[in-house]
Design a protein around this motif. Structure first.
Motif, PDB file in Angstrom:
ATOM      1  N   ARG A  26     -34.383  28.651  12.802  1.00 31.19           N
ATOM      2  CA  ARG A  26     -35.251  29.112  11.731  1.00 31.19           C
ATOM      3  C   ARG A  26     -35.604  27.931  10.828  1.00 31.19           C
ATOM      4  NH1 ARG A  26     -31.101  32.981   8.267  1.00 31.19           N
ATOM      5  NH2 ARG A  26     -29.739  31.316   7.434  1.00 31.19           N
ATOM      6  N   GLN A  27     -36.742  28.045  10.201  1.00 31.57           N
ATOM      7  CA  GLN A  27     -37.178  27.007   9.278  1.00 31.57           C
ATOM      8  C   GLN A  27     -37.841  27.654   8.068  1.00 31.57           C
ATOM      9  OE1 GLN A  27     -39.650  23.901  10.966  1.00 31.57           O
ATOM     10  NE2 GLN A  27     -39.048  22.484   9.345  1.00 31.57           N
ATOM     11  N   ALA A  28     -37.231  27.439   6.928  1.00 32.57           N
ATOM     12  CA  ALA A  28     -37.774  27.923   5.666  1.00 32.57           C
ATOM     13  C   ALA A  28     -38.660  26.841   5.061  1.00 32.57           C
ATOM     14  CB  ALA A  28     -36.636  28.283   4.713  1.00 32.57           C
ATOM     15  N   PRO A  29     -39.589  27.222   4.197  1.00 33.02           N
ATOM     16  CA  PRO A  29     -40.483  26.232   3.574  1.00 33.02           C
ATOM     17  C   PRO A  29     -39.687  25.141   2.866  1.00 33.02           C
ATOM     18  CG  PRO A  29     -41.277  28.447   3.149  1.00 33.02           C
ATOM     19  CD  PRO A  29     -39.932  28.591   3.795  1.00 33.02           C
ATOM     20  N   GLY A  30     -40.033  23.891   3.177  1.00 34.46           N
ATOM     21  CA  GLY A  30     -39.384  22.769   2.526  1.00 34.46           C
ATOM     22  C   GLY A  30     -38.005  22.438   3.047  1.00 34.46           C
ATOM     23  N   LYS A  31     -37.566  23.131   4.085  1.00 38.68           N
ATOM     24  CA  LYS A  31     -36.233  22.885   4.639  1.00 38.68           C
ATOM     25  C   LYS A  31     -36.325  22.463   6.090  1.00 38.68           C
ATOM     26  CE  LYS A  31     -33.650  25.973   1.590  1.00 38.68           C
ATOM     27  NZ  LYS A  31     -32.623  27.058   1.530  1.00 38.68           N
ATOM     28  N   GLU A  32     -35.241  21.855   6.563  1.00 37.90           N
ATOM     29  CA  GLU A  32     -35.187  21.450   7.960  1.00 37.90           C
ATOM     30  C   GLU A  32     -34.941  22.660   8.864  1.00 37.90           C
ATOM     31  OE1 GLU A  32     -33.483  16.893   7.434  1.00 37.90           O
ATOM     32  OE2 GLU A  32     -32.367  18.370   8.592  1.00 37.90           O
ATOM     33  N   ARG A  33     -35.330  22.518  10.116  1.00 43.88           N
ATOM     34  CA  ARG A  33     -35.066  23.566  11.079  1.00 43.88           C
ATOM     35  C   ARG A  33     -33.559  23.698  11.283  1.00 43.88           C
ATOM     36  NH1 ARG A  33     -39.041  24.102  16.124  1.00 43.88           N
ATOM     37  NH2 ARG A  33     -40.410  24.014  14.305  1.00 43.88           N
ATOM     38  N   GLU A  34     -33.094  24.921  11.294  1.00 42.68           N
ATOM     39  CA  GLU A  34     -31.657  25.215  11.333  1.00 42.68           C
ATOM     40  C   GLU A  34     -31.327  26.040  12.564  1.00 42.68           C
ATOM     41  OE1 GLU A  34     -28.457  27.724   8.564  1.00 42.68           O
ATOM     42  OE2 GLU A  34     -30.598  28.117   8.431  1.00 42.68           O
ATOM     43  N   GLY A  35     -30.275  25.642  13.283  1.00 42.77           N
ATOM     44  CA  GLY A  35     -29.799  26.443  14.400  1.00 42.77           C
ATOM     45  C   GLY A  35     -29.128  27.701  13.908  1.00 42.77           C
ATOM     46  N   VAL A  36     -29.506  28.836  14.443  1.00 45.63           N
ATOM     47  CA  VAL A  36     -28.965  30.126  14.025  1.00 45.63           C
ATOM     48  C   VAL A  36     -27.937  30.644  15.028  1.00 45.63           C
ATOM     49  CG1 VAL A  36     -29.531  32.538  13.547  1.00 45.63           C
ATOM     50  CG2 VAL A  36     -31.067  30.705  12.776  1.00 45.63           C
ATOM     51  N   SER A  37     -28.283  30.612  16.306  1.00 51.41           N
ATOM     52  CA  SER A  37     -27.388  31.130  17.334  1.00 51.41           C
ATOM     53  C   SER A  37     -27.824  30.633  18.688  1.00 51.41           C
ATOM     54  CB  SER A  37     -27.391  32.665  17.311  1.00 51.41           C
ATOM     55  OG  SER A  37     -26.435  33.190  18.206  1.00 51.41           O
ATOM     56  N   CYS A  38     -26.875  30.594  19.640  1.00 47.06           N
ATOM     57  CA  CYS A  38     -27.179  30.140  20.989  1.00 47.06           C
ATOM     58  C   CYS A  38     -26.416  30.998  21.986  1.00 47.06           C
ATOM     59  CB  CYS A  38     -26.775  28.684  21.213  1.00 47.06           C
ATOM     60  SG  CYS A  38     -27.184  27.554  19.882  1.00 47.06           S
ATOM     61  N   ILE A  39     -26.999  31.166  23.155  1.00 48.69           N
ATOM     62  CA  ILE A  39     -26.369  31.973  24.192  1.00 48.69           C
ATOM     63  C   ILE A  39     -26.611  31.321  25.545  1.00 48.69           C
ATOM     64  CG2 ILE A  39     -28.403  33.465  24.417  1.00 48.69           C
ATOM     65  CD1 ILE A  39     -26.434  35.820  24.886  1.00 48.69           C
ATOM     66  N   ARG A  40     -25.562  31.262  26.342  1.00 50.54           N
ATOM     67  CA  ARG A  40     -25.678  30.633  27.668  1.00 50.54           C
ATOM     68  C   ARG A  40     -26.301  31.611  28.668  1.00 50.54           C
ATOM     69  NH1 ARG A  40     -20.140  27.881  27.426  1.00 50.54           N
ATOM     70  NH2 ARG A  40     -20.639  25.875  26.486  1.00 50.54           N
ATOM     71  N   ILE A  65     -22.337  31.035  22.272  1.00 53.22           N
ATOM     72  CA  ILE A  65     -21.655  29.791  21.987  1.00 53.22           C
ATOM     73  C   ILE A  65     -21.778  29.339  20.547  1.00 53.22           C
ATOM     74  CG2 ILE A  65     -21.534  28.880  24.313  1.00 53.22           C
ATOM     75  CD1 ILE A  65     -24.165  27.500  23.923  1.00 53.22           C
ATOM     76  N   TYR A  66     -22.609  30.023  19.752  1.00 45.86           N
ATOM     77  CA  TYR A  66     -22.735  29.563  18.379  1.00 45.86           C
ATOM     78  C   TYR A  66     -23.398  30.606  17.499  1.00 45.86           C
ATOM     79  CZ  TYR A  66     -24.391  26.976  14.338  1.00 45.86           C
ATOM     80  OH  TYR A  66     -24.634  26.560  13.064  1.00 45.86           O
ATOM     81  N   TYR A  67     -22.867  30.763  16.289  1.00 49.26           N
ATOM     82  CA  TYR A  67     -23.536  31.413  15.177  1.00 49.26           C
ATOM     83  C   TYR A  67     -23.396  30.505  13.965  1.00 49.26           C
ATOM     84  CZ  TYR A  67     -23.824  36.048  17.429  1.00 49.26           C
ATOM     85  OH  TYR A  67     -24.119  37.096  18.266  1.00 49.26           O
TER      86      TYR A  67
END
Length: 126
Positions: A38-52, A58-60
């Motif tokens: 996700r990417q909010a205005p003025g912020k860097e893109r952020e990893g939210v979750s991943c699935i194999r 594998i990640y939240y």
């Protein structure tokens, strides 16, 4: 060539829920590890979750643990992000991304992904 399309975003009140979908075409989605960002205005893109590929999550991100759930339906070539108890700080454009195979490294790193969707806007506001 894999193509990804996100849907399900919208405007929701704090405490509400949304389910985002990431639909794939052009290649079987079950060949890929999928990440939601996700990417909010003025912020860097952020990893939210991943699935194999096999459904192992594998990640939240700490900010979404206990509220968001990632899942995949390989038969439907779709990955989902169920978002509950939404907060105004969850407001962002949400993207899904794919990298081939069962990625064993840090899946929060956006640069590892080869394919991206166009994004779907999620706005949490009263």
């Amino acid at each position: 060539q894999l193509q990804l399309v996100e849907s399900g975003g919208g405007l929701v009140q704090p405490g509400g829920s949304l389910r985002l979908s990431c639909a794939a075409s052009g290649s079987p989605l079950n060949d890929y590890t999928i990440g939601w960002f996700r990417q909010a205005p003025g912020k860097e893109r952020e990893g939210v979750s991943c699935i194999r590929r096999n459904g192992i999550i594998i990640y939240y991100a700490d900010s979404v643990k206990g509220r968001f759930t990632i899942s995949r339906d390989n038969a439907k070539n779709t990955v989902y992000l169920q978002m509950n108890s939404l907060k105004p700080e969850d407001t962002a454009v949400y993207y899904c991304a794919a990298v081939w195979g069962d990625y064993l490294g840090d899946c929060r790193v956006a640069s590892i992904y080869h394919y991206w969707g166009q994004g779907t806007q999620v706005t949490v506001s009263s």
